[in-house]
Design a protein around this motif. Structure first.
Motif, PDB file in Angstrom:
ATOM      1  N   TYR A   1      -9.442  19.191   5.966  1.00  0.00           N
ATOM      2  CA  TYR A   1      -8.697  18.065   6.526  1.00  0.00           C
ATOM      3  C   TYR A   1      -7.218  18.431   6.559  1.00  0.00           C
ATOM      4  O   TYR A   1      -6.679  18.934   5.563  1.00  0.00           O
ATOM      5  N   PRO A   2      -6.519  18.199   7.690  1.00  0.00           N
ATOM      6  CA  PRO A   2      -5.107  18.595   7.778  1.00  0.00           C
ATOM      7  C   PRO A   2      -4.136  17.632   7.109  1.00  0.00           C
ATOM      8  O   PRO A   2      -2.925  17.864   7.116  1.00  0.00           O
ATOM      9  N   GLY A   3      -4.663  16.549   6.526  1.00  0.00           N
ATOM     10  CA  GLY A   3      -3.841  15.626   5.755  1.00  0.00           C
ATOM     11  C   GLY A   3      -4.310  15.600   4.313  1.00  0.00           C
ATOM     12  O   GLY A   3      -5.096  16.443   3.878  1.00  0.00           O
ATOM     13  N   VAL A   4      -3.834  14.610   3.573  1.00  0.00           N
ATOM     14  CA  VAL A   4      -4.226  14.453   2.165  1.00  0.00           C
ATOM     15  C   VAL A   4      -3.950  13.010   1.778  1.00  0.00           C
ATOM     16  O   VAL A   4      -3.141  12.322   2.426  1.00  0.00           O
ATOM     17  N   GLY A   5      -4.619  12.522   0.743  1.00  0.00           N
ATOM     18  CA  GLY A   5      -4.365  11.164   0.291  1.00  0.00           C
ATOM     19  C   GLY A   5      -2.894  10.930  -0.012  1.00  0.00           C
ATOM     20  O   GLY A   5      -2.240  11.783  -0.628  1.00  0.00           O
ATOM     21  N   PRO A   6      -2.336   9.787   0.392  1.00  0.00           N
ATOM     22  CA  PRO A   6      -0.904   9.548   0.189  1.00  0.00           C
ATOM     23  C   PRO A   6      -0.489   9.541  -1.274  1.00  0.00           C
ATOM     24  O   PRO A   6       0.643   9.902  -1.602  1.00  0.00           O
ATOM     25  N   GLU A   7      -1.403   9.153  -2.162  1.00  0.00           N
ATOM     26  CA  GLU A   7      -1.045   9.151  -3.583  1.00  0.00           C
ATOM     27  C   GLU A   7      -0.832  10.564  -4.097  1.00  0.00           C
ATOM     28  O   GLU A   7       0.009  10.790  -4.974  1.00  0.00           O
ATOM     29  N   HIS A   8      -1.576  11.521  -3.555  1.00  0.00           N
ATOM     30  CA  HIS A   8      -1.358  12.916  -3.952  1.00  0.00           C
ATOM     31  C   HIS A   8       0.037  13.386  -3.528  1.00  0.00           C
ATOM     32  O   HIS A   8       0.720  14.092  -4.280  1.00  0.00           O
ATOM     33  N   ALA A   9       0.442  13.014  -2.319  1.00  0.00           N
ATOM     34  CA  ALA A   9       1.788  13.382  -1.866  1.00  0.00           C
ATOM     35  C   ALA A   9       2.843  12.786  -2.796  1.00  0.00           C
ATOM     36  O   ALA A   9       3.851  13.435  -3.131  1.00  0.00           O
ATOM     37  N   HIS A  10       2.610  11.556  -3.219  1.00  0.00           N
ATOM     38  CA  HIS A  10       3.526  10.892  -4.148  1.00  0.00           C
ATOM     39  C   HIS A  10       3.532  11.583  -5.508  1.00  0.00           C
ATOM     40  O   HIS A  10       4.604  11.826  -6.095  1.00  0.00           O
ATOM     41  N   LEU A  11       2.355  11.921  -6.016  1.00  0.00           N
ATOM     42  CA  LEU A  11       2.265  12.557  -7.329  1.00  0.00           C
ATOM     43  C   LEU A  11       2.884  13.948  -7.331  1.00  0.00           C
ATOM     44  O   LEU A  11       3.441  14.400  -8.337  1.00  0.00           O
ATOM     45  N   GLN A  12       2.798  14.628  -6.194  1.00  0.00           N
ATOM     46  CA  GLN A  12       3.472  15.916  -6.088  1.00  0.00           C
ATOM     47  C   GLN A  12       4.985  15.726  -6.120  1.00  0.00           C
ATOM     48  O   GLN A  12       5.706  16.450  -6.827  1.00  0.00           O
TER      49      GLN A  12
ATOM     50  N   GLY B   1       0.782  -1.224   0.000  1.00  0.00           N
ATOM     51  CA  GLY B   1       0.000   0.000   0.000  1.00  0.00           C
ATOM     52  C   GLY B   1       0.816   1.277   0.000  1.00  0.00           C
ATOM     53  O   GLY B   1       0.318   2.331   0.423  1.00  0.00           O
ATOM     54  N   PHE B   2       2.049   1.224  -0.513  1.00  0.00           N
ATOM     55  CA  PHE B   2       2.878   2.427  -0.545  1.00  0.00           C
ATOM     56  C   PHE B   2       2.899   3.035  -1.945  1.00  0.00           C
ATOM     57  O   PHE B   2       3.108   2.341  -2.951  1.00  0.00           O
ATOM     58  N   PHE B   3       2.700   4.344  -1.973  1.00  0.00           N
ATOM     59  CA  PHE B   3       2.859   5.162  -3.177  1.00  0.00           C
ATOM     60  C   PHE B   3       4.194   5.876  -2.993  1.00  0.00           C
ATOM     61  O   PHE B   3       4.271   6.917  -2.342  1.00  0.00           O
ATOM     62  N   GLY B   4       5.267   5.277  -3.531  1.00  0.00           N
ATOM     63  CA  GLY B   4       6.584   5.808  -3.195  1.00  0.00           C
ATOM     64  C   GLY B   4       6.810   5.636  -1.705  1.00  0.00           C
ATOM     65  O   GLY B   4       6.697   4.533  -1.156  1.00  0.00           O
ATOM     66  N   GLU B   5       7.081   6.734  -1.025  1.00  0.00           N
ATOM     67  CA  GLU B   5       7.329   6.652   0.426  1.00  0.00           C
ATOM     68  C   GLU B   5       6.087   6.947   1.265  1.00  0.00           C
ATOM     69  O   GLU B   5       6.150   6.985   2.495  1.00  0.00           O
ATOM     70  N   TYR B   6       4.948   7.132   0.617  1.00  0.00           N
ATOM     71  CA  TYR B   6       3.730   7.495   1.339  1.00  0.00           C
ATOM     72  C   TYR B   6       2.711   6.358   1.317  1.00  0.00           C
ATOM     73  O   TYR B   6       2.675   5.559   0.387  1.00  0.00           O
ATOM     74  N   GLY B   7       1.874   6.321   2.360  1.00  0.00           N
ATOM     75  CA  GLY B   7       0.827   5.316   2.436  1.00  0.00           C
ATOM     76  C   GLY B   7       1.067   4.336   3.558  1.00  0.00           C
ATOM     77  O   GLY B   7       1.437   4.697   4.667  1.00  0.00           O
TER      78      GLY B   7
ATOM     79  N   GLY C   1       4.363  13.381   7.436  1.00  0.00           N
ATOM     80  CA  GLY C   1       3.958  12.957   8.766  1.00  0.00           C
ATOM     81  C   GLY C   1       2.968  11.812   8.703  1.00  0.00           C
ATOM     82  O   GLY C   1       2.592  11.346   7.618  1.00  0.00           O
ATOM     83  N   ASP C   2       2.544  11.345   9.875  1.00  0.00           N
ATOM     84  CA  ASP C   2       1.615  10.235   9.982  1.00  0.00           C
ATOM     85  C   ASP C   2       0.296  10.717  10.567  1.00  0.00           C
ATOM     86  O   ASP C   2       0.281  11.439  11.577  1.00  0.00           O
ATOM     87  N   ILE C   3      -0.808  10.294   9.952  1.00  0.00           N
ATOM     88  CA  ILE C   3      -2.129  10.664  10.440  1.00  0.00           C
ATOM     89  C   ILE C   3      -3.106   9.545  10.092  1.00  0.00           C
ATOM     90  O   ILE C   3      -3.046   8.975   9.006  1.00  0.00           O
ATOM     91  N   HIS C   4      -3.940   9.194  11.018  1.00  0.00           N
ATOM     92  CA  HIS C   4      -5.012   8.210  10.794  1.00  0.00           C
ATOM     93  C   HIS C   4      -4.526   6.924  10.137  1.00  0.00           C
ATOM     94  O   HIS C   4      -5.183   6.370   9.259  1.00  0.00           O
ATOM     95  N   GLY C   5      -3.343   6.475  10.545  1.00  0.00           N
ATOM     96  CA  GLY C   5      -2.875   5.160  10.127  1.00  0.00           C
ATOM     97  C   GLY C   5      -2.131   5.096   8.819  1.00  0.00           C
ATOM     98  O   GLY C   5      -1.917   4.005   8.283  1.00  0.00           O
ATOM     99  N   PHE C   6      -1.692   6.243   8.273  1.00  0.00           N
ATOM    100  CA  PHE C   6      -0.926   6.217   7.028  1.00  0.00           C
ATOM    101  C   PHE C   6       0.036   7.398   6.998  1.00  0.00           C
ATOM    102  O   PHE C   6      -0.123   8.370   7.732  1.00  0.00           O
TER     103      PHE C   6
END
Length: 400
Positions: free
Chosen positions: A313-324, A13-19, A284-289
């Motif tokens: 929401y103070p986080g964002v989907g991990p795939e968005h972080a990866h795509l950025q 479930g990792f998108f690069g280093e996120y997820g 960072g880590d939030i809500h289990g990812f």
């Protein structure tokens, strides 16, 4: 090269280093059960045929693309188009994954659906799925959002859902997620947690993206049919990021198409005045990812602010972080003022009242049209504004 969606995320479930999935031990077997069920059902002809039937005969898919001629003429430069997810049953893109999650729950033998909601669109969609499949439904919603989005609270209750007011912290989306997770831990044997965006522990960021990719698949085919070519720019608002991932999924492998995620700029760039996680956040880590998030001086999730409840929401989907990080998607902001003006403009000049969330993507298109002379911009009109009209009228009036 394999298509992007076939290679991302990893099995863990990792998108690069996120997820990933950082879960309390009692929840691990339940999330493993969900992941195994999705692996099986997503390749099941029976499940997919059931889902296609629901989308066509209940949801009203495919939704159309509309050419926004009047706004295109006003903005000057690019021609602006909108994928009309506001015409999906219940008025937003959320039903795309909620009906799929409800169908999964039915196949898994679950009897209850639990979720959080911000603007209420996900709550309404999951309550709709629960009613359709004959299940119980429990929706957690912050008191602040309940006041702003009162019509959706009424809709959820009419659909038979139990709406749980969240009264701690900022009383908005983050706290609603916290509350829903706590309740789910006590009922995981009989319930499915229908996470409302491409957030949360694996497999939800992948699952929700895959259930939403119908938006991008349809949009790509429709745009070519309408214009004979692909759009030059594709844009969508980003809070957690499900509507954006849905639309972007149709264009990842088209190198000539620029992708833009539009975050809520709120009232200023000062921490606490916006919810632009990718623009101003840190890892960072939030809500289990693991993802990017907005944090305060103590390293805790920071307060956020936006007129659009579904984006707070103070986080964002991990795939968005990866795509950025990979540079495939560009991320920018639209503030409250320009988004509200876009809300008024679409209503007055095209006869479409958009959700305040979707108005952020439209604000970007109106602002950027002059910089893309002779090109086309396709936005995701992710929801309709019925839920927002009381709040807008009472707080801001009816525009100029």
């Amino acid at each position: 090269m394999k298509p992007y969606l076939k290679t991302t995320p990893t099995r863990e479930g990792f998108f690069g280093e996120y997820g990933g999935a950082m879960l309390p031990p009692p929840l691990v077997p339940h999330f493993e059960e969900i992941a195994a069920a999705y692996d099986k059902l997503s390749k099941s002809a029976e499940y997919m045929n059931d889902l296609r039937y629901i989308r066509k005969h209940f949801q009203g898919r495919p939704t159309p693309i509309s050419y926004l001629k009047n706004l295109s003429d006003m903005a000057g430069g690019a021609q602006i188009y909108a994928k009309r997810e506001d015409l999906n049953h219940t008025g937003a893109h959320k039903l795309n994954h909620c009906m799929a999650e409800g169908l999964m729950a039915k196949y898994m033998g679950k009897t209850k659906l639990i979720a959080e909601t911000g603007a209420g669109q996900h709550g309404v969609a999951l309550a709709t799925a629960a009613a359709y499949f004959g299940m119980e439904c429990e929706i957690h919603m912050g008191e602040v959002d309940m006041a702003k989005e009162a019509p959706n609270v009424v809709r959820m209750k009419l659909l038979g859902a139990t709406v749980v007011p969240v009264t701690f912290g900022a009383k908005t989306l983050k706290e609603a997620v916290d509350s829903a997770f706590g309740s789910y831990m006590e009922q995981a044997d009989k319930a499915l947690f229908g996470i409302g965006s491409v957030v949360g522990p694996h497999p939800f960021p992948m699952m929700v993206r895959d259930f939403q990719k119908v938006v991008g698949i349809e949009a790509r085919e429709q745009f070519i049919e309408m214009t004979g070519e692909l759009p030059d720019v594709v844009a969508a608002c980003v809070g957690g990021g499900s509507n954006a991932m849905g639309l972007f999924s149709g264009f990842f492998d088209d190198e000539g198409v620029e992708l833009f995620g539009v975050e809520p700029g709120g009232t200023s760039s000062k921490l606490g005045d916006h919810a632009a996680t990718l623009t101003y956040g840190v890892d960072g880590d939030i809500h289990g990812f693991r993802t990017k998030m907005l944090v305060d001086d103590a390293g805790e999730p920071a307060p956020v602010n936006t007129l659009a409840s579904g984006l707070d929401y103070p986080g964002v989907g991990p795939e968005h972080a990866h795509l950025q990080k990979t540079g495939r998607v560009n991320y920018t902001v639209a503030d409250d003022k320009e988004s509200l003006q876009a809300f008024y403009d679409l209503s007055r000049h095209e006869g479409i009242i958009p959700a305040l969330e979707s108005a952020h993507a439209l604000a970007f298109a109106l602002r950027e049209a002059k910089n893309h002379m002779g090109k086309s911009i396709l936005i995701n009109l992710s929801g309709r504004g019925d839920k927002d009209i009381d709040f807008v009228a009472e707080t801001y009036g009816f525009g100029e």
